[in-house]
Design a protein around this motif. Structure first.
Motif, PDB file in Angstrom:
ATOM      1  N   GLY A   1       1.978   2.262  -2.398  1.00  0.00           N
ATOM      2  CA  GLY A   1       1.388   2.390  -3.696  1.00  0.00           C
ATOM      3  C   GLY A   1       0.954   3.830  -4.078  1.00  0.00           C
ATOM      4  N   ARG A   2       0.241   4.185  -3.111  1.00  0.00           N
ATOM      5  CA  ARG A   2      -0.544   5.599  -3.460  1.00  0.00           C
ATOM      6  C   ARG A   2       0.555   6.462  -3.586  1.00  0.00           C
ATOM      7  NH1 ARG A   2      -4.241   5.113   1.545  1.00  0.00           N
ATOM      8  NH2 ARG A   2      -3.934   2.626   0.950  1.00  0.00           N
TER       9      ARG A   2
ATOM     10  N   ASN B   1      -8.167  -5.747  -8.472  1.00  0.00           N
ATOM     11  CA  ASN B   1      -8.872  -5.718  -6.929  1.00  0.00           C
ATOM     12  C   ASN B   1     -10.275  -5.409  -6.964  1.00  0.00           C
ATOM     13  OD1 ASN B   1      -9.024  -5.633  -4.445  1.00  0.00           O
ATOM     14  ND2 ASN B   1      -7.540  -4.052  -4.211  1.00  0.00           N
TER      15      ASN B   1
ATOM     16  N   ASP C   1      -0.750  -1.125 -12.818  1.00  0.00           N
ATOM     17  CA  ASP C   1      -0.953  -1.259 -11.442  1.00  0.00           C
ATOM     18  C   ASP C   1      -0.662  -2.707 -11.008  1.00  0.00           C
ATOM     19  OD1 ASP C   1      -1.599  -1.431  -8.700  1.00  0.00           O
ATOM     20  OD2 ASP C   1      -3.413   0.051  -9.174  1.00  0.00           O
TER      21      ASP C   1
ATOM     22  N   SER D   1       2.604  -1.498  -4.967  1.00  0.00           N
ATOM     23  CA  SER D   1       2.470  -1.449  -3.454  1.00  0.00           C
ATOM     24  C   SER D   1       3.155  -3.001  -3.125  1.00  0.00           C
ATOM     25  CB  SER D   1       1.112  -1.542  -3.234  1.00  0.00           C
ATOM     26  OG  SER D   1       0.986  -1.888  -1.575  1.00  0.00           O
TER      27      SER D   1
ATOM     28  N   LYS E   1       1.852  -6.036  -1.008  1.00  0.00           N
ATOM     29  CA  LYS E   1       1.017  -7.045  -1.603  1.00  0.00           C
ATOM     30  C   LYS E   1       2.060  -8.180  -1.910  1.00  0.00           C
ATOM     31  CE  LYS E   1      -2.378  -3.783  -1.826  1.00  0.00           C
ATOM     32  NZ  LYS E   1      -1.857  -2.281  -1.529  1.00  0.00           N
TER      33      LYS E   1
HETATM   34  C1  LIG Z   1      -4.870  -2.449  -7.050  1.00  0.00           C
HETATM   35  C2  LIG Z   1      -4.269  -1.681  -5.889  1.00  0.00           C
HETATM   36  N1  LIG Z   1      -3.612  -0.481  -6.196  1.00  0.00           N
HETATM   37  C3  LIG Z   1      -2.942   0.386  -5.637  1.00  0.00           C
HETATM   38  C4  LIG Z   1      -3.258   0.201  -4.184  1.00  0.00           C
HETATM   39  C5  LIG Z   1      -2.533   1.224  -3.071  1.00  0.00           C
HETATM   40  O1  LIG Z   1      -1.431   0.638  -2.551  1.00  0.00           O
HETATM   41  P1  LIG Z   1      -1.175   1.113  -1.056  1.00  0.00           P
HETATM   42  O2  LIG Z   1      -2.252   0.798  -0.052  1.00  0.00           O
HETATM   43  O3  LIG Z   1       0.198   0.447  -0.955  1.00  0.00           O
HETATM   44  O4  LIG Z   1      -1.082   2.602  -1.180  1.00  0.00           O
HETATM   45  C6  LIG Z   1      -3.807  -0.635  -3.704  1.00  0.00           C
HETATM   46  C7  LIG Z   1      -3.903  -1.255  -2.469  1.00  0.00           C
HETATM   47  O5  LIG Z   1      -4.820  -1.917  -1.927  1.00  0.00           O
HETATM   48  C8  LIG Z   1      -4.498  -1.939  -4.786  1.00  0.00           C
HETATM   49  O6  LIG Z   1      -4.973  -2.918  -4.405  1.00  0.00           O
END
Ligand SMILES: Cc1ncc(COP(=O)(O)O)c(C=O)c1O
Length: 459
Positions: free
Chosen positions: A101-102, A186, A215, A255, A258
């Protein structure tokens, strides 16, 4: 006849051993880790609730998909299966695969943010905030008021406060490149966002001519909550609710670790052709060719299959009920949690459980360490350690000091959860004895991953 016992809608096909440790072993391990649970060796953890991200168990059909992975550099069949599966739920014009995700966030904010810009969100996740701020832009949160009281149980505590969003957009003409909504929220107790709220955010974005991005990491859990809690949604297919969520947005970051039910992966999606071209160029620079992003063909297959499984009602019913099972048990024991329980996690309110520890002595960290030392449970502080350090280097108490017990998907059984409940009961009975902590080493950004701590011992 319906029975109360939650049965997992699967049976176990291959098992992984858990290493049994003693409290003395764990005290040694956490001390050597600088009291940072991220620095532990995972074999020293008995029940790992650090994150639900990438830690779930894949299904038989996902493992079968892995065997179909085609590793051609460009245009592999695995890419087209991935694309079809993503667009079935999120019919955006451009789908840009990333390794997680990031990476999608980094590409998007590099393309649209920068000094003088601001990105509103209901609540930014930590990597999202860091990626916005890294460009020199400001990350601002407008979660609804009820969401600020961890003990009041709203149905959609993750919603955006649309009035505050509207006032902000009015006051900052030309500085907002995109509005974000995180589903589920989250960093705010894993609480869901309603369709009604998404519709209102859409209306405000239309008024100011701004794109709305989701997101969407936990889109299926969010859609299940909509089905269960939002009037008029109770007989809908989750797939259709997801498609409606997508139809209200102009793009998304995701991401797949999840609700992709995969161990790695993600994507960035949008309808805007010009933005997609800029993002693809950045993708090639850091992730790879646009038909694999940072992923192997086999990963694309696992995600494609995971997306079919994650919207199944039997799975989601079990998933959300088993998180609720842990939450309800903690409430019965008098452990303060964010109510109602989120979709992927239960958040203990450490500031309320440990009122003798000041926020700048990190009550969340203190509780997380105690859960590990007592029972080998690894959790995650979501509070002043994670959010307290400001971009200018100063430190403030976060909104709340929570400890997140994130539940990996399809990984632990109900008896594992019964053990977690027993350990939480034991620690909460000894809450008054727990010490606060100080940071002895920290990074300027995302310090919670690498900081080292020491207990504050009273003379
Ligand atoms: C709401 C949310 N956005 C973005 C991310 C980032 O995803 P990643 O860990 O795959 O980089 C997360 C990861 O926990 C998340 O919970």
């Amino acid at each position: 006849m319906s029975f109360r016992t939650i049965i997992e809608p699967f049976r176990i096909h291959s098992v992984e051993p858990l290493k049994m440790t003693t409290q003395a072993d764990r005290e040694r391990a956490v001390r050597a880790a600088g009291y940072n649970l991220f620095a532990l060796r995972s074999e020293d953890v008995l029940i790992d609730l650090l994150t639900d991200s990438g830690t779930g168990a894949m299904s038989r059909d996902q493992w079968a998909g892995i065997q179909h992975g085609d590793e051609s550099y460009a245009g592999s069949p695995s890419w087209f299966r991935f694309l079809e599966s993503v667009q079935d739920l999120f019919p955006f014009k451009h789908i840009i695969p990333t390794h997680q995700g990031r990476a999608a966030e980094k590409i998007l904010f590099t393309a649209v943010a920068g000094p003088g810009k601001a990105v509103p969100n209901n609540t930014h996740f930590d990597t999202t905030r860091a990626n916005v701020e890294f460009t020199g832009a400001e990350a601002v949160d407008f979660v609804v008021g009820e969401g600020h009281d961890p003990s009041a149980p709203p149905a959609f505590g993750g919603n955006m406060d649309v009035e505050r969003l509207d006032a902000f957009l009015r006051s900052r003409p030309g500085s907002v490149p995109v509005v974000f909504v995180t589903v589920t929220n989250n960093s705010h107790g894993g609480q869901p966002v309603s369709l009604a709220n998404l519709n209102e955010v859409r209306r405000v974005c239309d008024f100011y001519g701004l794109p709305l991005f989701l997101d969407a990491c936990r889109f299926a859990e969010n859609a299940w909550f909509i089905r269960e809690r939002e009037p008029g949604q109770e007989s809908r297919e989750v797939r259709d609710i997801v498609r409606e969520m997508a139809s209200l947005a102009d793009g998304m970051t995701m991401s797949a670790k999840k609700d992709g039910l995969a161990n790695i992966g993600g994507w960035l999606a949008m309808n805007d052709d010009e933005l997609a071209t800029r993002c693809r160029n950045l993708l090639i620079l850091t992730e790879g060719f646009p038909t694999y992003g940072g992923l192997a063909g086999r990963d694309l297959e696992a995600i494609a299959q995971g997306l079919q499984e994650v919207v199944q009602h039997d799975y989601l019913r079990y998933r959300i009920r088993s998180t609720g099972y842990l939450g309800d048990a903690l409430i019965r024991l008098g452990v303060p949690i964010v109510q109602p329980a989120g979709g992927h996690a239960v958040y203990i309110d450490a500031r309320r459980l440990l009122p003798h520890i000041a926020p700048l002595q990190y009550p969340g960290q203190a509780l997380a360490i105690a859960l590990y030392e007592t029972g080998g449970i690894r959790s995650c502080e979501v509070g002043t350690v994670m959010f307290g350090r400001q971009p200018d280097g100063t430190e403030h108490a976060a909104e709340a000091d929570l400890v997140r017990l994130a539940i990996p998907r399809r990984t632990y059984t109900q008896s594992h959860m019964d053990y977690v409940i027993e350990v939480c009961a034991d620690v909460s009975m000894r809450a008054a004895e727990l010490p606060g902590y100080r940071i002895v080493e920290e990074a300027a950004m995302l310090r919670h991953f690498t900081a080292r701590f020491e207990p504050i011992t009273t003379p």
